[in-house]
Every structure is written in structure tokens, then in C-alpha cells.
Design an enzyme around this catalytic site. Structure first.
Site, PDB file in Angstrom:
ATOM      1  N   ASP A   1      20.499  -9.881  -7.611  1.00  0.00           N
ATOM      2  CA  ASP A   1      20.998  -8.916  -8.909  1.00  0.00           C
ATOM      3  C   ASP A   1      21.396  -9.955  -9.780  1.00  0.00           C
ATOM      4  OD1 ASP A   1      22.236  -6.697  -9.987  1.00  0.00           O
ATOM      5  OD2 ASP A   1      24.298  -8.030  -9.567  1.00  0.00           O
TER       6      ASP A   1
ATOM      7  N   ASP B   1      23.716  -9.175 -13.228  1.00  0.00           N
ATOM      8  CA  ASP B   1      25.031  -9.104 -13.826  1.00  0.00           C
ATOM      9  C   ASP B   1      26.054  -9.378 -12.522  1.00  0.00           C
ATOM     10  OD1 ASP B   1      23.698  -8.743 -16.152  1.00  0.00           O
ATOM     11  OD2 ASP B   1      23.805  -6.921 -16.201  1.00  0.00           O
TER      12      ASP B   1
ATOM     13  N   ASP C   1      26.250  -8.757  -5.821  1.00  0.00           N
ATOM     14  CA  ASP C   1      27.866  -8.538  -5.865  1.00  0.00           C
ATOM     15  C   ASP C   1      28.401  -7.079  -5.741  1.00  0.00           C
ATOM     16  OD1 ASP C   1      26.672  -8.061  -8.519  1.00  0.00           O
ATOM     17  OD2 ASP C   1      28.997  -7.210  -9.004  1.00  0.00           O
TER      18      ASP C   1
END
Length: 250
Positions: free
Chosen positions: A16, A18, A192
């Protein structure tokens, strides 16, 4: 720490972007602090509370923007209109537009990677295919990778804008595998967001690793987690299951 015996050797690592490689949360905190500094409406305001309000509004609005309900610019204006209204700030359209533009300028200038993200990519790049899988716009994420100094370390950037669905939809993971000519059982996904990154990866047979920087409760005990990208050797071992030559890490 000894290498773990995985069923298939890892060839591909998906990330990922961001709040995994790019530190969006702390960049947003810093930009809000800078944007509200000296404004009387925000005197005595707890900036962490302001950030949490900002984050909740963004979490709600972003999927609607990606679905085409609002343009990116409309979405940004509406987010800040909702955020600032309780503080009595920016009562005119011109004042709101000026605040949004100043905040965005601060945000762009203050962007920085997650600690250890660039060294991790540099260590992985000679040995593995690297993909970025992100729920965002292509142009924005391309510019972000360039700003962060990561463009040359990425083999493929796959965005929800291009594919037409958001993580955890299996299609965006399948598109990532297709672009990188990889199989699920030889691929790792690092992210995250538990729902988007971990659950999405599990649904297509990709081994997920949860980047849990906030010490949140892990919903599934068998899913591996890391709390940071440091120390590098331990993170590499968790991701790849093998020890890389020391000279490659220097």
C-alpha cells in the site's frame, strides 16, 4: 532470527502507499498545525482532536470521490467545509477556498516517507518485483512517488482509479498480479489497513503482513504483523522469509 519456511519462494512484494510507505497521518497533522497557527478561531484547539475529525471525514468522503460522486476538488472543499464549520472559521466561499489552497500547499511541502521505507525498497528491489497497490488516483500517486524518491524502486503502480474498484475488491489484487506476472502463492502484501490490505490479500490467496504502527488489536492471530520498517534485517526476514546478503544491505 532464523528464516521461515514458506511454501513457495517469494518473488513479488506489494505495498500500500498512503500510511504504509508515505506518512500521510503525520504529514496531515503537521499541515493542519501549520494551516491553523495564529488563527483566532483555533486558539486552544487540541490539534490531535482536529486531526481525528479530519481523518474521519476523509475516510467517509474518499470512497465517494473515487466512485465519481464528487470531483477531487469538490471533495476537498466539502471535507474542509465540514471540518471547519464547528470552529466558526472561513465563513465565505473565498475564505474557505484560500484556507484549502494554503493547507494543500503545506501538505505537499511537508510530505515524507515512513521511517525505513526507502531503505526497505532499496534492499528489496534487486531481488524481488515491487508493486504499489493503492486506493487513489494515478496522477496523484505517480507524483507522490516521485516526490518521495521511490519511482525508480517500483515496478508497477496499480490504482483504484485505473481498475475501477477499491481494495479489498479482488479485482485490484488480481490486476496487480497480472501486471507483475506473479502468482498469489509467491506474493506478499504489506499494508496498514486491515480491511483493505489484509482481508483483501487473504481473499485472493496472497500472504499479508500488517503494518501496525498504532499497536491496534490484531483480529487474526495467524496474520503476521510488523510495527515499523526498522530494523531492516528483521523486516526483510519477515517479508521474504530469507536472509539477504549483507553486502546488499550496506
Amino acid at each position: 532470527m532464523q528464516p521461515k519456511p514458506y511454501p513457495m519462494p517469494v518473488t513479488t512484494v506489494l505495498f500500500d502507499l498512503d500510511d504504509t510507505l508515505f506518512d500521510h497521518a503525520n504529514t496531515a497533522r503537521a499541515a493542519l498545525a501549520t494551516s491553523t497557527a495564529g488563527l483566532p478561531e483555533f486558539a486552544g484547539t487540541d490539534l490531535e482532536t482536529l486531526y481525528q475529525q479530519y481523518s474521519e471525514i476523509l475516510e467517509e468522503m474518499h470512497p465517494r470521490v473515487m466512485a465519481g460522486e464528487y470531483t477531487h476538488e469538490e471533495g476537498r472543499r466539502l471535507r474542509f467545509q465540514r471540518l471547519l464549520a464547528p470552529y466558526g472559521a472561513t465563513r465565505t466561499d473565498a475564505a474557505l477556498a484560500d484556507f484549502v489552497q494554503q493547507h494543500y500547499s503545506h501538505y505537499q511541502r511537508l510530505r515524507h516517507p515512513i521511517a525505513g521505507a526507502v531503505p526497505l525498497l532499496e534492499a528489496l528491489k534487486p531481488h524481488y518485483k515491487i508493486g504499489i497497490l493503492t486506493n487513489n488516483r494515478l496522477a496523484e500517486q505517480q507524483e507522490k512517488l516521485q516526490h518521495l524518491g521511490m519511482t525508480h524502486l517500483v515496478d508497477a503502480l496499480i490504482t483504484s482509479e485505473e481498475v475501477g474498484v477499491l481494495k479489498p475488491n479482488p479485482r485490484i489484487f488480481q490486476e496487480s498480479l497480472a501486471r507483475l506476472h506473479s502468482r498469489p502463492d509467491e506474493t506478499v502484501m504489506v499494508g496498514d489497513n486491515w480491511h483493505a490490505d489484509v482481508v483483501g490479500a487473504l481473499e485472493v490467496g496472497i500472504r499479508p503482513i500488517w503494518l501496525n504502527r498504532t499497536a491496534s488489536l490484531r483480529p487474526l492471530a495467524h496474520v503476521e504483523e510488523i510495527t515499523s520498517f526498522e530494523p531492516l534485517t528483521e523486516v526483510l526476514l519477515t517479508i521474504t522469509g530469507e536472509l539477504l546478503p549483507a553486502e546488499k544491505l550496506s
